[in-house]
Design a protein around this motif. Sequence first.
Motif, PDB file in Angstrom:
ATOM      1  N   ILE A 105       0.838  -1.192   0.000  1.00  0.00           N
ATOM      2  CA  ILE A 105       0.000   0.000   0.000  1.00  0.00           C
ATOM      3  C   ILE A 105       0.872   1.240   0.000  1.00  0.00           C
ATOM      4  O   ILE A 105       1.837   1.343   0.749  1.00  0.00           O
ATOM      5  N   ASN A 106       0.539   2.194  -0.829  1.00  0.00           N
ATOM      6  CA  ASN A 106       1.212   3.489  -0.860  1.00  0.00           C
ATOM      7  C   ASN A 106       0.692   4.329   0.313  1.00  0.00           C
ATOM      8  O   ASN A 106      -0.506   4.495   0.484  1.00  0.00           O
ATOM      9  N   ASN A 107       1.596   4.881   1.111  1.00  0.00           N
ATOM     10  CA  ASN A 107       1.187   5.640   2.297  1.00  0.00           C
ATOM     11  C   ASN A 107       0.301   6.829   1.965  1.00  0.00           C
ATOM     12  O   ASN A 107      -0.516   7.261   2.783  1.00  0.00           O
ATOM     13  N   THR A 108       0.467   7.382   0.778  1.00  0.00           N
ATOM     14  CA  THR A 108      -0.338   8.558   0.403  1.00  0.00           C
ATOM     15  C   THR A 108      -1.670   8.167  -0.207  1.00  0.00           C
ATOM     16  O   THR A 108      -2.524   9.011  -0.440  1.00  0.00           O
ATOM     17  N   ASN A 109      -1.840   6.896  -0.500  1.00  0.00           N
ATOM     18  CA  ASN A 109      -3.092   6.435  -1.095  1.00  0.00           C
ATOM     19  C   ASN A 109      -3.474   5.132  -0.404  1.00  0.00           C
ATOM     20  O   ASN A 109      -2.908   4.084  -0.673  1.00  0.00           O
ATOM     21  N   GLN A 110      -4.457   5.214   0.497  1.00  0.00           N
ATOM     22  CA  GLN A 110      -4.813   4.052   1.312  1.00  0.00           C
ATOM     23  C   GLN A 110      -5.854   3.156   0.643  1.00  0.00           C
ATOM     24  O   GLN A 110      -6.409   2.267   1.272  1.00  0.00           O
ATOM     25  N   SER A 111      -6.161   3.419  -0.619  1.00  0.00           N
ATOM     26  CA  SER A 111      -7.114   2.561  -1.326  1.00  0.00           C
ATOM     27  C   SER A 111      -6.525   1.177  -1.524  1.00  0.00           C
ATOM     28  O   SER A 111      -5.307   1.031  -1.698  1.00  0.00           O
ATOM     29  N   PRO A 112      -7.368   0.149  -1.482  1.00  0.00           N
ATOM     30  CA  PRO A 112      -6.848  -1.222  -1.690  1.00  0.00           C
ATOM     31  C   PRO A 112      -6.136  -1.336  -3.029  1.00  0.00           C
ATOM     32  O   PRO A 112      -6.568  -0.783  -4.037  1.00  0.00           O
ATOM     33  N   VAL A 113      -5.016  -2.038  -3.023  1.00  0.00           N
ATOM     34  CA  VAL A 113      -4.240  -2.261  -4.236  1.00  0.00           C
ATOM     35  C   VAL A 113      -4.336  -3.740  -4.586  1.00  0.00           C
ATOM     36  O   VAL A 113      -4.023  -4.590  -3.756  1.00  0.00           O
ATOM     37  N   PRO A 114      -4.800  -4.072  -5.797  1.00  0.00           N
ATOM     38  CA  PRO A 114      -4.899  -5.495  -6.178  1.00  0.00           C
ATOM     39  C   PRO A 114      -3.543  -6.180  -6.061  1.00  0.00           C
ATOM     40  O   PRO A 114      -2.506  -5.595  -6.327  1.00  0.00           O
ATOM     41  N   SER A 115      -3.601  -7.410  -5.701  1.00  0.00           N
ATOM     42  CA  SER A 115      -2.370  -8.182  -5.585  1.00  0.00           C
ATOM     43  C   SER A 115      -2.661  -9.631  -5.925  1.00  0.00           C
ATOM     44  O   SER A 115      -3.772 -10.128  -5.741  1.00  0.00           O
ATOM     45  N   THR A 116      -1.675 -10.274  -6.446  1.00  0.00           N
ATOM     46  CA  THR A 116      -1.829 -11.699  -6.770  1.00  0.00           C
ATOM     47  C   THR A 116      -1.483 -12.574  -5.563  1.00  0.00           C
ATOM     48  O   THR A 116      -1.644 -13.772  -5.597  1.00  0.00           O
ATOM     49  N   LYS A 117      -0.959 -11.939  -4.496  1.00  0.00           N
ATOM     50  CA  LYS A 117      -0.510 -12.716  -3.349  1.00  0.00           C
ATOM     51  C   LYS A 117      -1.609 -12.818  -2.300  1.00  0.00           C
ATOM     52  O   LYS A 117      -2.381 -11.896  -2.082  1.00  0.00           O
ATOM     53  N   VAL A 118      -1.683 -13.963  -1.643  1.00  0.00           N
ATOM     54  CA  VAL A 118      -2.627 -14.202  -0.554  1.00  0.00           C
ATOM     55  C   VAL A 118      -1.821 -14.573   0.691  1.00  0.00           C
ATOM     56  O   VAL A 118      -0.926 -15.409   0.622  1.00  0.00           O
ATOM     57  N   LEU A 119      -2.134 -13.908   1.826  1.00  0.00           N
ATOM     58  CA  LEU A 119      -1.440 -14.211   3.069  1.00  0.00           C
ATOM     59  C   LEU A 119      -2.165 -15.344   3.790  1.00  0.00           C
ATOM     60  O   LEU A 119      -3.370 -15.277   4.003  1.00  0.00           O
ATOM     61  N   ALA A 120      -1.457 -16.358   4.138  1.00  0.00           N
ATOM     62  CA  ALA A 120      -2.064 -17.490   4.837  1.00  0.00           C
ATOM     63  C   ALA A 120      -1.083 -18.041   5.858  1.00  0.00           C
ATOM     64  O   ALA A 120       0.122 -18.044   5.615  1.00  0.00           O
ATOM     65  N   PRO A 121      -1.568 -18.496   7.005  1.00  0.00           N
ATOM     66  CA  PRO A 121      -0.668 -19.093   7.986  1.00  0.00           C
ATOM     67  C   PRO A 121      -0.132 -20.422   7.490  1.00  0.00           C
ATOM     68  O   PRO A 121      -0.797 -21.094   6.700  1.00  0.00           O
ATOM     69  N   PRO A 122       1.083 -20.781   7.889  1.00  0.00           N
ATOM     70  CA  PRO A 122       1.644 -22.060   7.443  1.00  0.00           C
ATOM     71  C   PRO A 122       0.719 -23.218   7.797  1.00  0.00           C
ATOM     72  O   PRO A 122       0.284 -23.350   8.938  1.00  0.00           O
ATOM     73  N   GLY A 123       0.376 -24.026   6.793  1.00  0.00           N
ATOM     74  CA  GLY A 123      -0.456 -25.193   7.030  1.00  0.00           C
ATOM     75  C   GLY A 123      -1.924 -24.879   7.246  1.00  0.00           C
ATOM     76  O   GLY A 123      -2.719 -25.762   7.529  1.00  0.00           O
ATOM     77  N   GLY A 124      -2.317 -23.607   7.138  1.00  0.00           N
ATOM     78  CA  GLY A 124      -3.713 -23.244   7.373  1.00  0.00           C
ATOM     79  C   GLY A 124      -4.318 -22.602   6.148  1.00  0.00           C
ATOM     80  O   GLY A 124      -3.651 -22.309   5.161  1.00  0.00           O
ATOM     81  N   ARG A 125      -5.647 -22.362   6.189  1.00  0.00           N
ATOM     82  CA  ARG A 125      -6.288 -21.758   5.030  1.00  0.00           C
ATOM     83  C   ARG A 125      -6.172 -20.247   5.101  1.00  0.00           C
ATOM     84  O   ARG A 125      -5.947 -19.661   6.158  1.00  0.00           O
ATOM     85  N   SER A 126      -6.369 -19.608   3.960  1.00  0.00           N
ATOM     86  CA  SER A 126      -6.238 -18.169   3.870  1.00  0.00           C
ATOM     87  C   SER A 126      -7.232 -17.473   4.786  1.00  0.00           C
ATOM     88  O   SER A 126      -8.395 -17.845   4.883  1.00  0.00           O
ATOM     89  N   GLN A 127      -6.728 -16.443   5.505  1.00  0.00           N
ATOM     90  CA  GLN A 127      -7.605 -15.659   6.366  1.00  0.00           C
ATOM     91  C   GLN A 127      -7.695 -14.205   5.923  1.00  0.00           C
ATOM     92  O   GLN A 127      -8.690 -13.542   6.198  1.00  0.00           O
ATOM     93  N   ILE A 128      -6.665 -13.698   5.283  1.00  0.00           N
ATOM     94  CA  ILE A 128      -6.649 -12.302   4.843  1.00  0.00           C
ATOM     95  C   ILE A 128      -6.265 -12.270   3.372  1.00  0.00           C
ATOM     96  O   ILE A 128      -5.270 -12.875   2.976  1.00  0.00           O
ATOM     97  N   SER A 129      -7.051 -11.557   2.545  1.00  0.00           N
ATOM     98  CA  SER A 129      -6.763 -11.480   1.115  1.00  0.00           C
ATOM     99  C   SER A 129      -6.863 -10.042   0.655  1.00  0.00           C
ATOM    100  O   SER A 129      -7.764  -9.309   1.059  1.00  0.00           O
ATOM    101  N   PHE A 130      -5.893  -9.620  -0.127  1.00  0.00           N
ATOM    102  CA  PHE A 130      -5.907  -8.272  -0.699  1.00  0.00           C
ATOM    103  C   PHE A 130      -6.213  -8.364  -2.188  1.00  0.00           C
ATOM    104  O   PHE A 130      -5.646  -9.173  -2.887  1.00  0.00           O
TER     105      PHE A 130
END
Length: 517
Positions: free
Chosen positions: A492-517
């Motif tokens: 995220i750009n500090n001057t623009n807090q709008s969501p930025v599309p990303s191909t990456k998904v954050l997930a805990p090791p061995g667990g299912r995705s909980q947060i997606s951008f």
Amino acid sequence: NRLHIKGGRVVNADCSVDADVYIENGLIVKVGKNLDVPGGTRVVDASGKLVMPGGIDTHTHMQLPFMGTFAVDDFYVGTKAAIAGGTTMIIDFVLDQKGVSLIEAYDKWRGWADPKVCCDYSFHIAVTWWSPQVKSEMAELAKNRGINSFKMFMAYKDVFMLDDSELYEVYKNCRELGALAMMHAENGHVIQHEQERMLNLGITGPEGHALCRPEDVEAEATGRAIMIANRLNCPMYIVHVMSKSSADVIVQARKQGNVVFGEPIAASLGTDGTNYWHKCWRHAAGHVMGPPLRPDPTTPGYLMDLLANGDLECTGTDNCTFNASQKALGKDNFAKIPNGVNGVEDRMSVIWEKGVASGKMDENRFVAVTSTNAAKVFNIYPQKGVIAPGSDADIIIWDAEATRTISAKTHHQAVDFNIFEGLVCHGVNSCTISRGKVVYEAEDNKFTVSGGDGKFVPRKPFCKYVYNRINKRKENYDPSKVEREPFQGQYINNTNQSPVPSTKVLAPPGGRSQISF
């Protein structure tokens, strides 16, 4: 200039041995049997008695200006009483108001003490405010004025108290200077509110002093002081340990490897806080000190056990005495009673009675906790704290079989009250030698000493007994960063807090995705 102590049993912290002691020009020259000494040497008969290093009281406040008055034991009366009880050195506190130069305060206290002291002395310096000036003056005191210990307060809000951020800076400076940080550990914020609450409840007598400063107020501050010091790899010395709870915090910290020392005092080892509920106001007020004595009557024995087994290190008195008329400043409000009690004359006898005579410690541990450990912690060993060739001839002849009853009617202090009144002590000082000179003989209550006979004892920083562990840990004190590849994903750009599309998904090791951008 020459003394020959004959027939006694020399007791040091590590061992006891039947031996004579030869003294010349203020120093111990020989220790042993069948000593060859010059003719004309004065003989001091110690037959059947113990020959021990003179006591070192690590905590006194002679003629302290405090709470609108001055402590009545000045440097002359206080040190004269000390030598009568078997103490041959005190370490007093330079304690001035916020905003006062530490150097000016040091010079003021030296001006009071130098012409009056009957035994050797040194100073701790209280740091009651923080600024670049204080930082530089601490350096001057440590490097050029013989000071290696600085005391701070977590209590007495708006008078002496420092906040945690200031304590952090002072501790850091102590470590850099090779000094020992000392702490009056009580939560000043809580005390202020509790004082107001007690007064609103109509509790104005001395019991209010104890009620607004309970054990947990001391224990919390003790833990916080040790925690901050440990984060900075700074050694910590907790003054006047008054409660089981505070002592337990110190013991646990030492088990975890913290470099921390605990100092119970004669008062906390010899009496208790039930006195605050005494029907006589003068009696109750005579015991008011901070932190207060604890109403749990098992506290003195508990602290003595910890002192005997090595969990607590040194003993002082916090000797700061006020007469009845001075204590009466708080006759209608306990918060105005000047805080302070006696002890400089009676410390040695009280600890012998409660420690050695009770079977909790032996004579060698007694020497350790009343003299040797203090000399080691404050970097004056082996000049003080041991009977050995080359050491200062500060020696007492102790009669372990004699008894005395402590009383304000017979003590040598100026104060009109004694918190140990009526205590029968087994173990009495019969003779005091200071700087190689007999200065007190108990048999006829004879003093041979004048104000100014004692001298200031400078103490160097970076005491090995304290700093060996600190310096070794310094090698691994600063953490190191983790080396890793730079982050390549979107952010995220500090001057623009709008969501930025990303191909990456954050997930805990061995667990299912909980947060997606």
